[in-house]
Design a protein around this motif. Structure first.
Motif, PDB file in Angstrom:
ATOM      1  N   ASN A  90       0.825  -1.211   0.000  1.00  0.00           N
ATOM      2  CA  ASN A  90       0.000   0.000   0.000  1.00  0.00           C
ATOM      3  C   ASN A  90       0.859   1.260   0.000  1.00  0.00           C
ATOM      4  O   ASN A  90       0.503   2.269  -0.624  1.00  0.00           O
ATOM      5  CB  ASN A  90      -0.935   0.007   1.212  1.00  0.00           C
ATOM      6  CG  ASN A  90      -2.110  -0.935   1.055  1.00  0.00           C
ATOM      7  OD1 ASN A  90      -2.425  -1.377  -0.044  1.00  0.00           O
ATOM      8  ND2 ASN A  90      -2.761  -1.273   2.156  1.00  0.00           N
ATOM      9  N   LEU A  94       0.625   4.111  -2.730  1.00  0.00           N
ATOM     10  CA  LEU A  94       0.379   5.509  -2.378  1.00  0.00           C
ATOM     11  C   LEU A  94       1.471   6.422  -2.922  1.00  0.00           C
ATOM     12  O   LEU A  94       1.211   7.546  -3.348  1.00  0.00           O
ATOM     13  CB  LEU A  94       0.284   5.661  -0.856  1.00  0.00           C
ATOM     14  CG  LEU A  94      -1.075   5.390  -0.222  1.00  0.00           C
ATOM     15  CD1 LEU A  94      -0.976   5.515   1.298  1.00  0.00           C
ATOM     16  CD2 LEU A  94      -2.130   6.359  -0.756  1.00  0.00           C
ATOM     17  N   TYR A 137       1.561  13.840   7.308  1.00  0.00           N
ATOM     18  CA  TYR A 137       0.895  12.695   6.673  1.00  0.00           C
ATOM     19  C   TYR A 137      -0.622  12.892   6.661  1.00  0.00           C
ATOM     20  O   TYR A 137      -1.281  12.672   5.636  1.00  0.00           O
ATOM     21  CB  TYR A 137       1.250  11.408   7.417  1.00  0.00           C
ATOM     22  CG  TYR A 137       0.656  10.171   6.786  1.00  0.00           C
ATOM     23  CD1 TYR A 137       1.326   9.507   5.753  1.00  0.00           C
ATOM     24  CD2 TYR A 137      -0.568   9.665   7.197  1.00  0.00           C
ATOM     25  CE1 TYR A 137       0.772   8.388   5.151  1.00  0.00           C
ATOM     26  CE2 TYR A 137      -1.125   8.548   6.605  1.00  0.00           C
ATOM     27  CZ  TYR A 137      -0.449   7.912   5.583  1.00  0.00           C
ATOM     28  OH  TYR A 137      -1.004   6.804   4.996  1.00  0.00           O
ATOM     29  N   SER A 142      -2.943  11.201   3.577  1.00  0.00           N
ATOM     30  CA  SER A 142      -4.171  10.535   4.042  1.00  0.00           C
ATOM     31  C   SER A 142      -5.428  11.131   3.433  1.00  0.00           C
ATOM     32  O   SER A 142      -6.530  10.630   3.672  1.00  0.00           O
ATOM     33  CB  SER A 142      -4.265  10.567   5.569  1.00  0.00           C
ATOM     34  OG  SER A 142      -4.464  11.893   6.028  1.00  0.00           O
ATOM     35  N   THR A 143      -5.280  12.186   2.631  1.00  0.00           N
ATOM     36  CA  THR A 143      -6.452  12.751   1.951  1.00  0.00           C
ATOM     37  C   THR A 143      -6.748  12.037   0.631  1.00  0.00           C
ATOM     38  O   THR A 143      -7.791  12.281   0.026  1.00  0.00           O
ATOM     39  CB  THR A 143      -6.252  14.257   1.666  1.00  0.00           C
ATOM     40  OG1 THR A 143      -5.146  14.439   0.762  1.00  0.00           O
ATOM     41  CG2 THR A 143      -5.983  15.023   2.954  1.00  0.00           C
ATOM     42  N   ARG A 145      -8.029   9.148  -1.786  1.00  0.00           N
ATOM     43  CA  ARG A 145      -9.190   8.255  -1.637  1.00  0.00           C
ATOM     44  C   ARG A 145      -8.755   6.892  -1.110  1.00  0.00           C
ATOM     45  O   ARG A 145      -9.415   6.290  -0.276  1.00  0.00           O
ATOM     46  CB  ARG A 145      -9.911   8.102  -2.980  1.00  0.00           C
ATOM     47  CG  ARG A 145     -11.141   7.212  -2.922  1.00  0.00           C
ATOM     48  CD  ARG A 145     -11.869   7.205  -4.255  1.00  0.00           C
ATOM     49  NE  ARG A 145     -12.356   8.539  -4.590  1.00  0.00           N
ATOM     50  CZ  ARG A 145     -12.993   8.831  -5.729  1.00  0.00           C
ATOM     51  NH1 ARG A 145     -13.204   7.865  -6.624  1.00  0.00           N
ATOM     52  NH2 ARG A 145     -13.417  10.057  -5.966  1.00  0.00           N
ATOM     53  N   ARG A 147      -6.623   4.788   1.224  1.00  0.00           N
ATOM     54  CA  ARG A 147      -5.924   4.996   2.486  1.00  0.00           C
ATOM     55  C   ARG A 147      -5.446   3.654   3.038  1.00  0.00           C
ATOM     56  O   ARG A 147      -6.018   2.609   2.731  1.00  0.00           O
ATOM     57  CB  ARG A 147      -6.837   5.663   3.521  1.00  0.00           C
ATOM     58  CG  ARG A 147      -7.343   7.036   3.121  1.00  0.00           C
ATOM     59  CD  ARG A 147      -8.193   7.625   4.227  1.00  0.00           C
ATOM     60  NE  ARG A 147      -8.760   8.919   3.852  1.00  0.00           N
ATOM     61  CZ  ARG A 147      -9.514   9.660   4.653  1.00  0.00           C
ATOM     62  NH1 ARG A 147      -9.799   9.209   5.871  1.00  0.00           N
ATOM     63  NH2 ARG A 147      -9.992  10.819   4.241  1.00  0.00           N
ATOM     64  N   GLN A 149      -5.394   1.174   5.870  1.00  0.00           N
ATOM     65  CA  GLN A 149      -6.155   0.828   7.067  1.00  0.00           C
ATOM     66  C   GLN A 149      -5.248   0.043   8.011  1.00  0.00           C
ATOM     67  O   GLN A 149      -4.905  -1.104   7.739  1.00  0.00           O
ATOM     68  CB  GLN A 149      -7.384  -0.004   6.685  1.00  0.00           C
ATOM     69  CG  GLN A 149      -8.363   0.718   5.767  1.00  0.00           C
ATOM     70  CD  GLN A 149      -9.005   1.919   6.433  1.00  0.00           C
ATOM     71  OE1 GLN A 149      -9.253   1.925   7.642  1.00  0.00           O
ATOM     72  NE2 GLN A 149      -9.267   2.960   5.655  1.00  0.00           N
ATOM     73  N   ARG A 167       1.518   7.260  11.948  1.00  0.00           N
ATOM     74  CA  ARG A 167       1.474   8.166  10.789  1.00  0.00           C
ATOM     75  C   ARG A 167       2.878   8.601  10.372  1.00  0.00           C
ATOM     76  O   ARG A 167       3.167   8.691   9.175  1.00  0.00           O
ATOM     77  CB  ARG A 167       0.607   9.386  11.116  1.00  0.00           C
ATOM     78  CG  ARG A 167      -0.874   9.070  11.270  1.00  0.00           C
ATOM     79  CD  ARG A 167      -1.711  10.333  11.363  1.00  0.00           C
ATOM     80  NE  ARG A 167      -3.113  10.016  11.528  1.00  0.00           N
ATOM     81  CZ  ARG A 167      -3.768  10.068  12.683  1.00  0.00           C
ATOM     82  NH1 ARG A 167      -3.124  10.437  13.785  1.00  0.00           N
ATOM     83  NH2 ARG A 167      -5.040   9.751  12.752  1.00  0.00           N
TER      84      ARG A 167
END
Length: 214
Positions: A90, A94, A137, A142-143, A145, A147, A149, A167
């Motif tokens: 992830n 990202l 962060y 983290s904004t 779509r 993210r 988890q 974070r």
């Protein structure tokens, strides 16, 4: 930036070291202080001469990441391994989104640079710095779509200090993912070159272990 398998493995170990620490903090509320400092310090290595310089120039500082990388890619027999792999993948995903958003990339870079004074004044482990990096962060990555988890013990994750450390570690993981891409790393290589990466990570982990005990 050099684009060898060695450099890609070093950078990927940085991703997996951050991911492993996220898993540990989420479940236990703690992680190895030396590994944590290496991950946080990497955020401020903006003009390194080598890939390893991002992590202090010593293999021993990436020992946890190298060992985790080799173990997780070769087997996911434990639930914690599955979680670490998910976090690492992830983070790589990202980073690719962040790389396509030049404005956000610039904001992240500027915010981290502003935190440099706090790091030099208080050190890399101080709660003020960790809270600062956590806010970077939260306000940027983290904004998206998509993210990450983070799963763990709710009572641990609800503690502000632990949430901040998670974070900040995710931000450090993104930084290592940037380095991995810059060194030629691509997601398909995790499948096609998996055995080569595992072999390199194991070899470097053995050297890191020897360096610790020499």
């Amino acid at each position: 930036m050099s684009r060898t398998l060695y450099d890609q493995t070093i950078a990927l170990a940085g991703v997996f070291q951050a991911a492993a620490q996220v898993q540990q903090v989420a479940h236990n509320g703690q992680c190895a202080e030396s590994s944590f400092e290496t991950s946080i310090r990497s955020l401020f290595a903006t003009d390194p001469e080598t890939t390893l310089d991002v992590y202090g120039g010593e293999l021993k500082d990436l020992r946890e990441g190298l060992t985790t990388l080799a173990n997780v890619l070769s087997q996911q027999s434990k639930q914690q391994d599955v979680q670490v792999l998910r976090y690492a993948l992830n983070l790589v995903h990202l980073e690719s989104k962040l790389n396509r958003s030049k404005d956000m990339m610039s904001i992240v870079g500027n915010r981290i640079d502003q935190a440099r004074h706090t790091a030099s004044h208080f050190g890399y482990l101080h709660s003020n710095l960790i809270a600062n990096l956590a806010s970077v962060y939260a306000d940027t990555i983290s904004t998206f779509r998509m993210r990450i988890q983070v799963t763990g013990e709710p009572t641990i994750l609800q503690q502000e200090e632990n949430a901040a450390r998670v974070r900040a570690l995710l931000l450090a993981g993104i930084r290592s993912a940037v380095l991995w891409r810059q060194s030629g790393g691509r997601r398909w290589q995790l499948i096609c070159n998996r055995r080569k990466v595992i072999a390199m990570a194991r070899d470097l982990a053995e050297k890191a272990n020897r360096a610790v005990y020499d």
